[in-house]
Scaffold this motif. Structure first.
Motif, short mmCIF file in Angstrom:
data_model
loop_
_atom_site.label_atom_id
_atom_site.label_comp_id
_atom_site.label_asym_id
_atom_site.label_seq_id
_atom_site.Cartn_x
_atom_site.Cartn_y
_atom_site.Cartn_z
N GLY A 50 -76.36 30.07 -9.85
CA GLY A 50 -76.47 31.49 -9.54
C GLY A 50 -77.69 31.81 -8.70
O GLY A 50 -77.75 32.85 -8.05
N PHE A 51 -78.69 30.91 -8.70
CA PHE A 51 -79.89 31.10 -7.89
C PHE A 51 -79.88 30.22 -6.64
O PHE A 51 -80.70 30.42 -5.75
CB PHE A 51 -81.15 30.76 -8.69
CG PHE A 51 -81.59 31.87 -9.60
CD1 PHE A 51 -81.06 33.14 -9.50
CD2 PHE A 51 -82.55 31.64 -10.58
CE1 PHE A 51 -81.46 34.15 -10.34
CE2 PHE A 51 -82.97 32.65 -11.42
CZ PHE A 51 -82.42 33.91 -11.30
N SER A 53 -78.40 28.58 -3.16
CA SER A 53 -77.48 28.80 -2.04
C SER A 53 -76.60 27.56 -1.88
O SER A 53 -77.08 26.48 -1.50
CB SER A 53 -78.28 29.06 -0.76
OG SER A 53 -77.42 29.11 0.35
N THR A 124 -81.39 31.82 -3.68
CA THR A 124 -80.95 33.13 -3.22
C THR A 124 -80.81 34.02 -4.43
O THR A 124 -80.17 33.63 -5.43
CB THR A 124 -79.62 33.03 -2.44
OG1 THR A 124 -79.18 34.34 -2.10
CG2 THR A 124 -78.54 32.33 -3.25
N TYR A 125 -81.42 35.19 -4.38
CA TYR A 125 -81.42 36.10 -5.53
C TYR A 125 -80.35 37.18 -5.35
O TYR A 125 -80.15 37.68 -4.22
CB TYR A 125 -82.78 36.77 -5.69
CG TYR A 125 -83.86 35.88 -6.24
CD1 TYR A 125 -83.58 34.93 -7.21
CD2 TYR A 125 -85.17 35.98 -5.79
CE1 TYR A 125 -84.58 34.12 -7.72
CE2 TYR A 125 -86.17 35.17 -6.30
CZ TYR A 125 -85.87 34.24 -7.26
OH TYR A 125 -86.85 33.43 -7.77
N PRO A 126 -79.69 37.57 -6.43
CA PRO A 126 -78.83 38.75 -6.35
C PRO A 126 -79.68 39.97 -6.04
O PRO A 126 -80.68 40.23 -6.71
CB PRO A 126 -78.21 38.84 -7.76
CG PRO A 126 -78.44 37.50 -8.38
CD PRO A 126 -79.69 36.95 -7.77
N ALA A 127 -79.32 40.70 -5.01
CA ALA A 127 -80.14 41.85 -4.59
C ALA A 127 -79.24 42.93 -4.03
O ALA A 127 -78.22 42.66 -3.40
CB ALA A 127 -81.17 41.43 -3.55
N ARG A 128 -79.64 44.18 -4.28
CA ARG A 128 -78.91 45.30 -3.71
C ARG A 128 -79.37 45.55 -2.28
O ARG A 128 -80.39 44.99 -1.83
CB ARG A 128 -79.11 46.56 -4.56
CG ARG A 128 -80.56 47.02 -4.69
CD ARG A 128 -80.66 48.17 -5.66
NE ARG A 128 -82.05 48.54 -5.90
CZ ARG A 128 -82.71 49.45 -5.20
NH1 ARG A 128 -82.11 50.05 -4.18
NH2 ARG A 128 -83.96 49.72 -5.48
N ASN A 129 -78.65 46.40 -1.57
CA ASN A 129 -78.97 46.67 -0.18
C ASN A 129 -80.28 47.46 -0.08
O ASN A 129 -80.64 48.22 -0.98
CB ASN A 129 -77.84 47.48 0.47
CG ASN A 129 -76.57 46.67 0.59
OD1 ASN A 129 -76.61 45.45 0.73
ND2 ASN A 129 -75.43 47.35 0.52
N THR A 149 -86.45 42.45 -5.39
CA THR A 149 -86.90 41.11 -4.99
C THR A 149 -88.23 41.22 -4.26
O THR A 149 -88.32 41.88 -3.22
CB THR A 149 -85.85 40.45 -4.08
OG1 THR A 149 -84.58 40.47 -4.74
CG2 THR A 149 -86.23 39.01 -3.79
N ASN A 257 -88.99 42.12 -9.62
CA ASN A 257 -87.98 42.87 -10.39
C ASN A 257 -88.28 44.35 -10.47
O ASN A 257 -87.61 45.07 -11.23
CB ASN A 257 -87.83 42.32 -11.83
CG ASN A 257 -87.40 40.88 -11.86
OD1 ASN A 257 -86.45 40.51 -11.17
ND2 ASN A 257 -88.09 40.07 -12.63
#
Length: 454
Positions: A50-51, A53, A124-129, A149, A257
């Motif tokens: 999940g982290f 790429s 790669t971190y899950p991130a919003r726009n 992030t 965070n």
């Protein structure tokens, strides 16, 4: 914070045994170990599902699988530089740093014959726009905002300040969370004494975790006095505002965070600033600041002054006789004001937790029931409703949420003291407000009324 340093062992088997004994590889599904044969040597990959790429990792593995046994160098640094076609590669010799890197999302590789660990940063971190924050909007300027992030946040400020004096120091806080904290400043403009004070305070924090991110860090940095509600820090979710503060010589603290920046030093004048003040001409921005200051003063003193005059009608000038309550007062004014203070917070919480599709019906119901019907039923007087409506709307003229509640607590203290001791109570309340502002110290040790000349 002192940590025990455990060096990497001589053989891959010992390293794998230590990693598997330390990490819940079998119990936790997202911690992955995979063994491959690289250059005739057994290698073990550790990464967090999940982290990583996948596309980048596939290319790296493809290159590693092509390495021949005769091409394997004796030195691990030569192997990392010559055999791994990637930029973010490091070699670590301490298990404490290896575990931190692994749990941060980096891939760790142990190769038989090397007494070290190769760390590949292909996370790669899950991130919003990146979008404009809802709370701190601007009529002009950019429409981007901080995200959760920390690397993205530092990049947005670096994009605006292309100067070698911009320094971003990375530290970690928390024995369990090991949260990344970035200390950002302009090396040629920041106050060196303040910078050293902030750096020493962050490095000396002894806590298990920063469970609420930036708020937890703020509480660790400054043990606030509970009886003074005025905020000690200024927060912003806009990278342009944070960059402007950096160029003014201030210090910005980012916490991983957390989609906001903490700005130091600060004063009450910094608290009432907003993003529009930077984008409008000087005359317009000064007018907006003055208007915002006057409105904030009115939010504190409007209802207490109204209550004082209603308790002493003979003090009311004839020119303002129209503000007197004309209808029958069924409930004492002080109780009406206090009930409405609580009711306004209740409506605010209801709006916060109401789904967007139901916000309009909630507003209609609140406007009718809390407005017209509450006056007609005799619970509240129309004048009280008018002044409290002004106070509720005026609280949103300044962007700082904590400052809004600080003004509210000062207003409540004024109301209660005025109701109990009449004129002398109002005077005592005014003294309380002035002392709470004047004697409030920030993290830098400066007065809350300090004005920076930079």
């Amino acid at each position: 914070m002192t940590r025990q340093e455990i060096p990497v062992f001589k053989t891959r088997e010992e390293n794998v045994a230590y990693m598997n004994a330390t990490l819940p590889i079998r119990e936790s599904f997202d911690l992955i170990q995979r063994d491959l044969l690289i250059g005739g040597r057994v290698s073990s990959f550790y990464y967090v599902n999940g982290f990583t790429s996948e596309e980048t990792m596939l290319k790296i593995m493809d290159a590693l699988l092509k390495v021949k046994e005769e091409d394997m160098p004796e030195d691990i640094w030569k192997f990392a530089n010559a055999c791994i076609p990637y930029i973010g590669v490091d070699v670590m010799f301490d298990f404490d740093q290896i575990l931190k890197s692994l749990l941060s999302g980096e891939t760790c590789v142990f190769i038989d014959g090397y007494r070290a660990c190769i760390v590949i940063d292909c996370r790669t971190y899950p991130a919003r726009n990146v979008e404009e924050p809802d709370k701190d909007k601007s009529l002009r300027g950019s429409r981007d905002g901080f995200v959760e992030t920390i690397v993205y946040n530092t990049a947005m400020m670096r994009r605006r300040i292309r100067h070698p004096a911009l320094i971003m120091e990375m530290m970690e806080v928390g024995d369990s969370s090991r949260t990344d904290v970035a200390l950002c400043y302009m090396g040629d403009r920041a106050d060196k004494a303040l910078l050293k004070n902030v750096r020493d305070k962050i490095q000396s924090i002894d806590t298990d975790d920063l469970r609420m991110n930036q708020q937890s860090l703020a509480e660790c940095l400054f043990k606030r006095k509970w009886y003074n509600p005025f905020p000690k820090f200024k927060f912003t979710e806009r990278p342009d505002t944070a960059s402007a503060c950096l160029l003014e010589g201030k210090v910005v603290i980012l916490v991983d965070n957390s989609p906001s920046a903490m700005i130091l030093p600060t004063s009450v004048f910094d608290m009432i600033e907003e993003a529009n003040d930077y984008y409008f001409p000087t005359l317009t921005s000064v007018y907006l600041k003055i208007s915002r200051t006057l409105i904030n003063l009115m939010t504190i003193f409007l209802t207490p002054v109204f209550l004082l005059f209603m308790q002493n009608p003979n003090w009311l000038p004839k020119v303002f006789a129209f503000v007197a309550v004309k209808d029958t007062v069924n409930i004492p004014l002080i109780y009406q004001l206090l009930m409405l203070e609580v009711a306004i917070d209740g409506l605010r919480l209801a709006a916060l937790n109401t789904p967007s599709m139901l916000s309009t019906p909630l507003s209609v119901i609140a406007g009718l029931v809390m407005g017209e019907f509450s006056v007609e039923s005799g619970w509240f007087n129309a004048e009280v409703m008018l002044y409290m409506a002004f106070v509720a709307v005026a609280n949103y003229t300044q962007p700082n949420f904590e400052l809004g509640y600080a003004l509210k607590f000062m207003r409540l203290a004024l109301l209660i003291l005025t109701a109990l001791f009449n004129g002398w109570g109002f005077v005592m309340g005014c003294v309380l407000v002035v002392c709470s502002i004047c004697f409030n110290k920030t993290l830098s040790g400066r007065s809350y009324l300090h004005v920076s000349l930079k």
